[in-house]
Write an enzyme that holds these catalytic residues in place. Structure first.
Site, PDB file in Angstrom:
ATOM      1  N   GLY A   1      -4.987  -5.104   2.822  1.00  0.00           N
ATOM      2  CA  GLY A   1      -3.627  -4.920   2.356  1.00  0.00           C
ATOM      3  C   GLY A   1      -3.251  -3.455   2.238  1.00  0.00           C
ATOM      4  O   GLY A   1      -4.086  -2.549   2.367  1.00  0.00           O
TER       5      GLY A   1
ATOM      6  N   SER B   1      -2.585   0.003   0.678  1.00  0.00           N
ATOM      7  CA  SER B   1      -3.249   0.758  -0.387  1.00  0.00           C
ATOM      8  C   SER B   1      -4.632   0.211  -0.741  1.00  0.00           C
ATOM      9  O   SER B   1      -5.181   0.533  -1.799  1.00  0.00           O
ATOM     10  CB  SER B   1      -2.379   0.822  -1.653  1.00  0.00           C
ATOM     11  OG  SER B   1      -1.176   1.516  -1.407  1.00  0.00           O
ATOM     12  N   ALA B   2      -5.205  -0.585   0.160  1.00  0.00           N
ATOM     13  CA  ALA B   2      -6.557  -1.099  -0.096  1.00  0.00           C
ATOM     14  C   ALA B   2      -7.629  -0.043   0.154  1.00  0.00           C
ATOM     15  O   ALA B   2      -8.756  -0.182  -0.310  1.00  0.00           O
ATOM     16  CB  ALA B   2      -6.834  -2.321   0.777  1.00  0.00           C
ATOM     17  N   GLY B   3      -7.299   0.995   0.918  1.00  0.00           N
ATOM     18  CA  GLY B   3      -8.266   2.043   1.215  1.00  0.00           C
ATOM     19  C   GLY B   3      -8.726   2.071   2.654  1.00  0.00           C
ATOM     20  O   GLY B   3      -9.716   2.740   2.986  1.00  0.00           O
TER      21      GLY B   3
ATOM     22  N   ASP C   1       0.667   2.203  10.494  1.00  0.00           N
ATOM     23  CA  ASP C   1       1.617   3.270  10.163  1.00  0.00           C
ATOM     24  C   ASP C   1       2.000   4.072  11.400  1.00  0.00           C
ATOM     25  O   ASP C   1       3.130   4.547  11.513  1.00  0.00           O
ATOM     26  CB  ASP C   1       1.036   4.212   9.092  1.00  0.00           C
ATOM     27  CG  ASP C   1       1.367   3.738   7.677  1.00  0.00           C
ATOM     28  OD1 ASP C   1       2.364   3.013   7.531  1.00  0.00           O
ATOM     29  OD2 ASP C   1       0.642   4.097   6.747  1.00  0.00           O
TER      30      ASP C   1
END
Length: 202
Positions: free
Chosen positions: A5, A7-9, A31
């Site tokens: 997801g 902002s999961a890294g 992105d």
């Protein structure tokens, strides 16, 4: 394939893998695709839109997304090593689309998980994308997706996580790796939701 997801890294993991793996590994993320879109397709019904944290994809975006996946596969078939940073919005359906585009290429699927509360806090701290996306998609992106390896960025140290993924890559393709560090990656990727700069200009 780094699947997780918002902002999961995934991007942090991808950047550290670029520093750790021998050779020239390209990091291609969703992105990057979003940044390439004409502005009229951002926040539009035919492109991509966000409402209450839910991302919707229109027909024109899906047409472009299909060609993007095929282009990524062509790069891999041309001998370029790739790390793909992807948000599987429809879980197993998206994985199937990727597998069809990859056309039999040997892909290593890594699930990048994160507690929804932690992902939401990271999203708020970043401040570079519409709120609510991280929490909404923290778990749904994994629905029905089959992984070779899963990591939890909330529970694992960055260096340990990189070592796990790099170790599986080395085992699978005999790729040499360098020792991982817990330091932040030397270069991040900006969010395409803020169109002020290209993802590679951060």
């Amino acid at each position: 394939m780094l699947s997780g997801g918002s902002s999961a890294g995934k991007t942090t993991l991808g950047r550290k893998l670029q520093e750790t793996l021998d050779g020239s590994w390209l990091l291609l993320g969703v992105d990057v695709l979003l940044w390439m879109l004409p502005p009229r397709l951002m926040r539009s019904a035919e492109g991509v839109a966000v409402k209450n944290g839910v991302i919707s994809r229109g027909d024109e975006f899906m047409r472009i997304f299909s060609a993007f996946r095929d282009g990524v596969a062509a790069m891999a078939k041309g001998g370029v090593d790739l790390l793909i940073d992807e948000v599987m919005l429809e879980g197993a359906t998206d994985q199937q689309m990727w597998n069809e585009s990859l056309g039999g290429l040997d892909a290593l699927w890594v699930g990048v998980r994160c507690d929804p509360d932690v992902a939401a806090a990271r999203e708020a701290a970043r401040g570079d994308r519409p709120p609510g996306i991280a929490r909404r998609h923290a778990t749904t992106v994994h629905d029905g997706v089959r992984y070779d390896l899963e990591v939890d960025t909330d529970a694992l140290d960055l260096a340990d996580m990189v070592d796990l993924v790099a170790g599986m890559i080395r085992q699978r393709w005999a790729v040499d790796v360098q020792p991982a560090s817990s330091e932040p990656p030397a270069r991040a990727v900006a969010s395409a939701w803020t169109a002020d700069s290209a993802p590679w200009e951060s």
